[in-house]
Scaffold this motif. Structure first.
Motif, PDB file in Angstrom:
ATOM      1  N   ILE A 156       0.989   4.056  -2.960  1.00  0.00           N
ATOM      2  CA  ILE A 156       0.671   5.448  -2.635  1.00  0.00           C
ATOM      3  C   ILE A 156       1.829   6.357  -3.025  1.00  0.00           C
ATOM      4  O   ILE A 156       1.642   7.390  -3.680  1.00  0.00           O
ATOM      5  CB  ILE A 156       0.356   5.602  -1.133  1.00  0.00           C
ATOM      6  CG1 ILE A 156      -0.977   4.930  -0.786  1.00  0.00           C
ATOM      7  CG2 ILE A 156       0.298   7.086  -0.737  1.00  0.00           C
ATOM      8  CD1 ILE A 156      -1.230   4.832   0.711  1.00  0.00           C
ATOM      9  N   PHE A 174      -6.287   2.381   0.193  1.00  0.00           N
ATOM     10  CA  PHE A 174      -5.014   1.889   0.725  1.00  0.00           C
ATOM     11  C   PHE A 174      -4.840   2.276   2.194  1.00  0.00           C
ATOM     12  O   PHE A 174      -4.382   1.467   3.005  1.00  0.00           O
ATOM     13  CB  PHE A 174      -3.834   2.454  -0.085  1.00  0.00           C
ATOM     14  CG  PHE A 174      -3.626   1.791  -1.408  1.00  0.00           C
ATOM     15  CD1 PHE A 174      -3.617   0.411  -1.515  1.00  0.00           C
ATOM     16  CD2 PHE A 174      -3.424   2.543  -2.544  1.00  0.00           C
ATOM     17  CE1 PHE A 174      -3.427  -0.202  -2.740  1.00  0.00           C
ATOM     18  CE2 PHE A 174      -3.228   1.944  -3.773  1.00  0.00           C
ATOM     19  CZ  PHE A 174      -3.231   0.572  -3.867  1.00  0.00           C
ATOM     20  N   ILE A 175      -5.186   3.509   2.524  1.00  0.00           N
ATOM     21  CA  ILE A 175      -5.028   3.980   3.905  1.00  0.00           C
ATOM     22  C   ILE A 175      -5.873   3.143   4.860  1.00  0.00           C
ATOM     23  O   ILE A 175      -5.410   2.730   5.933  1.00  0.00           O
ATOM     24  CB  ILE A 175      -5.395   5.475   4.004  1.00  0.00           C
ATOM     25  CG1 ILE A 175      -4.349   6.317   3.263  1.00  0.00           C
ATOM     26  CG2 ILE A 175      -5.483   5.918   5.466  1.00  0.00           C
ATOM     27  CD1 ILE A 175      -4.725   7.780   3.122  1.00  0.00           C
ATOM     28  N   THR A 177       8.135   1.540   7.025  1.00  0.00           N
ATOM     29  CA  THR A 177       8.080   2.854   6.367  1.00  0.00           C
ATOM     30  C   THR A 177       9.419   3.190   5.713  1.00  0.00           C
ATOM     31  O   THR A 177       9.458   3.658   4.566  1.00  0.00           O
ATOM     32  CB  THR A 177       7.701   3.955   7.378  1.00  0.00           C
ATOM     33  OG1 THR A 177       6.415   3.658   7.932  1.00  0.00           O
ATOM     34  CG2 THR A 177       7.661   5.323   6.709  1.00  0.00           C
ATOM     35  N   LEU A 236      -6.240   5.824  -3.100  1.00  0.00           N
ATOM     36  CA  LEU A 236      -5.406   6.272  -1.988  1.00  0.00           C
ATOM     37  C   LEU A 236      -6.119   6.062  -0.656  1.00  0.00           C
ATOM     38  O   LEU A 236      -5.546   5.505   0.299  1.00  0.00           O
ATOM     39  CB  LEU A 236      -5.048   7.752  -2.172  1.00  0.00           C
ATOM     40  CG  LEU A 236      -4.262   8.422  -1.046  1.00  0.00           C
ATOM     41  CD1 LEU A 236      -2.899   7.779  -0.886  1.00  0.00           C
ATOM     42  CD2 LEU A 236      -4.110   9.915  -1.322  1.00  0.00           C
ATOM     43  N   LEU A 237      -7.379   6.461  -0.578  1.00  0.00           N
ATOM     44  CA  LEU A 237      -8.156   6.282   0.650  1.00  0.00           C
ATOM     45  C   LEU A 237      -8.347   4.800   0.966  1.00  0.00           C
ATOM     46  O   LEU A 237      -8.304   4.388   2.129  1.00  0.00           O
ATOM     47  CB  LEU A 237      -9.517   6.965   0.511  1.00  0.00           C
ATOM     48  CG  LEU A 237      -9.506   8.504   0.462  1.00  0.00           C
ATOM     49  CD1 LEU A 237     -10.904   9.042   0.153  1.00  0.00           C
ATOM     50  CD2 LEU A 237      -8.993   9.078   1.784  1.00  0.00           C
ATOM     51  N   ILE A 270      -4.263  -0.374   5.099  1.00  0.00           N
ATOM     52  CA  ILE A 270      -3.040  -0.366   5.909  1.00  0.00           C
ATOM     53  C   ILE A 270      -3.383  -0.285   7.392  1.00  0.00           C
ATOM     54  O   ILE A 270      -2.805  -0.991   8.223  1.00  0.00           O
ATOM     55  CB  ILE A 270      -2.122   0.803   5.490  1.00  0.00           C
ATOM     56  CG1 ILE A 270      -1.531   0.540   4.100  1.00  0.00           C
ATOM     57  CG2 ILE A 270      -1.005   1.016   6.508  1.00  0.00           C
ATOM     58  CD1 ILE A 270      -0.819   1.737   3.510  1.00  0.00           C
ATOM     59  N   ALA A 271      -4.350   0.590   7.729  1.00  0.00           N
ATOM     60  CA  ALA A 271      -4.752   0.746   9.137  1.00  0.00           C
ATOM     61  C   ALA A 271      -5.303  -0.561   9.699  1.00  0.00           C
ATOM     62  O   ALA A 271      -4.982  -0.956  10.825  1.00  0.00           O
ATOM     63  CB  ALA A 271      -5.789   1.858   9.260  1.00  0.00           C
ATOM     64  N   GLY A 273       0.814  -1.215   0.000  1.00  0.00           N
ATOM     65  CA  GLY A 273       0.000   0.000   0.000  1.00  0.00           C
ATOM     66  C   GLY A 273       0.844   1.261   0.000  1.00  0.00           C
ATOM     67  O   GLY A 273       0.603   2.197  -0.768  1.00  0.00           O
ATOM     68  N   MET A 274       1.868   1.287   0.862  1.00  0.00           N
ATOM     69  CA  MET A 274       2.744   2.458   0.947  1.00  0.00           C
ATOM     70  C   MET A 274       3.465   2.715  -0.376  1.00  0.00           C
ATOM     71  O   MET A 274       3.579   3.862  -0.828  1.00  0.00           O
ATOM     72  CB  MET A 274       3.778   2.269   2.059  1.00  0.00           C
ATOM     73  CG  MET A 274       3.240   2.436   3.458  1.00  0.00           C
ATOM     74  SD  MET A 274       4.560   2.281   4.693  1.00  0.00           S
ATOM     75  CE  MET A 274       3.674   2.729   6.193  1.00  0.00           C
TER      76      MET A 274
END
Length: 283
Positions: free
Chosen positions: A97, A126-127, A153, A123-124, A130-131, A93-94
């Motif tokens: 993005i 993926f966020i 990261t 993008l949303l 990831i969360a 995901g990172m």
């Protein structure tokens, strides 16, 4: 046949992430072994792949390989801190993005308003994914989770930089393979200088995942040429399903019921994001 070819990188990359922890070894052995495996494959495939070298593409490829080795080191550290089933969806995901934002902001890849809107939705997605993937039910794990997220990261930033560097200079994918793998090995030797027993039988064994990664990489280049990026790219990223499910079932990574469910739902969100990114590339 072409679709099967496009799926092969995802299978090989999925196995790559599972084989490294299974073989074990310290992070120095894992990083050096993987990069040596990638170099061995590049040398073996060299006579059979097109290439046209000049000073610019060789030097940029060497640099990108050096940067990739940093990403690899911190990725295998992430495997130890977070587990494969968390690390792979998060880093995928990172990376998507990061490369997507660079492509839009600096390379002006998406000029169509519809494509930009779809990329924002991706993008949303993926966020959220990831969360959910990083969710930890027990508070006593929160410090380990924070450390693991920092490692993943750093790894993701390095891998994004390695990809973007090649894009910025518009270097042909096939011209990258050999000099980049040389840069990987140089980088691995430099950043693992303090590692114990970095040249050992274990390091030799860890060349196998490096060969898996490099094989998937080369197949993706051919797949991009035959099917186009819009189709081959999402298919090549589905290895995260193999890595995530394999981490839970094959590597027996400990998770509570809630954590397991969060990882699965997060994985679904990341996969949806991958498909959306693939669609934007065709617009």
């Amino acid at each position: 046949m072409e679709i099967l070819l496009a799926i092969m990188p995802s299978i090989l990359w999925g196995l790559y992430a599972l084989v490294i922890p299974k073989f074990g070894g310290n992070t120095g052995q894992q990083t050096l072994g993987v990069t040596l495996g990638a170099l061995l494959f590049a040398l073996l495939s060299f006579p059979f792949t097109p290439h046209n070298y000049n000073a610019l593409n060789v030097s940029i490829s060497l640099l990108s390989g050096f940067i990739w080795s940093i990403g690899c080191l911190y990725q295998v550290k992430s495997f130890k801190a977070l587990g494969v089933s968390r690390t792979i969806p998060i880093t995928t995901g990172m990376q998507l993005i990061g490369t997507g934002l660079v492509g839009v902001v600096f390379l002006h890849e998406l000029k169509d308003a519809g494509a930009l809107a779809l990329a924002a939705v991706a993008l949303l997605t993926f966020i959220v994914g990831i969360a959910l993937t990083a969710y930890s039910e027990k508070k006593d794990k929160s410090e380990d989770t924070r450390k693991g997220l920092m490692l993943v990261t750093i790894s993701s930033i390095a891998i994004i930089a390695y990809v973007v560097l090649i894009q910025v200079f518009h270097i042909n994918s096939f011209d990258v393979v050999l000099p980049q793998s040389v840069g990987m090995v140089i980088g691995a030797f430099c950043i693992t200088m303090k590692s114990e027993h970095r040249l050992s039988v274990k390091t030799a064994q860890l060349m196998i995942p490096g060969i898996l990664w490099a094989t998937g990489n080369l197949i993706m280049f051919y797949s991009n040429a035959s099917l186009g990026v819009a189709i081959s790219f999402p298919l090549s990223q589905l290895g995260l399903v193999i890595s995530t499910i394999g981490g839970i079932l094959f590597l027996k990574e400990a998770k509570t019921s809630k954590e397991r469910n969060a990882v699965i739902v997060g994985l679904i969100f990341v996969c949806i994001g991958v498909v959306l990114i693939g669609i934007t590339k065709s617009m």
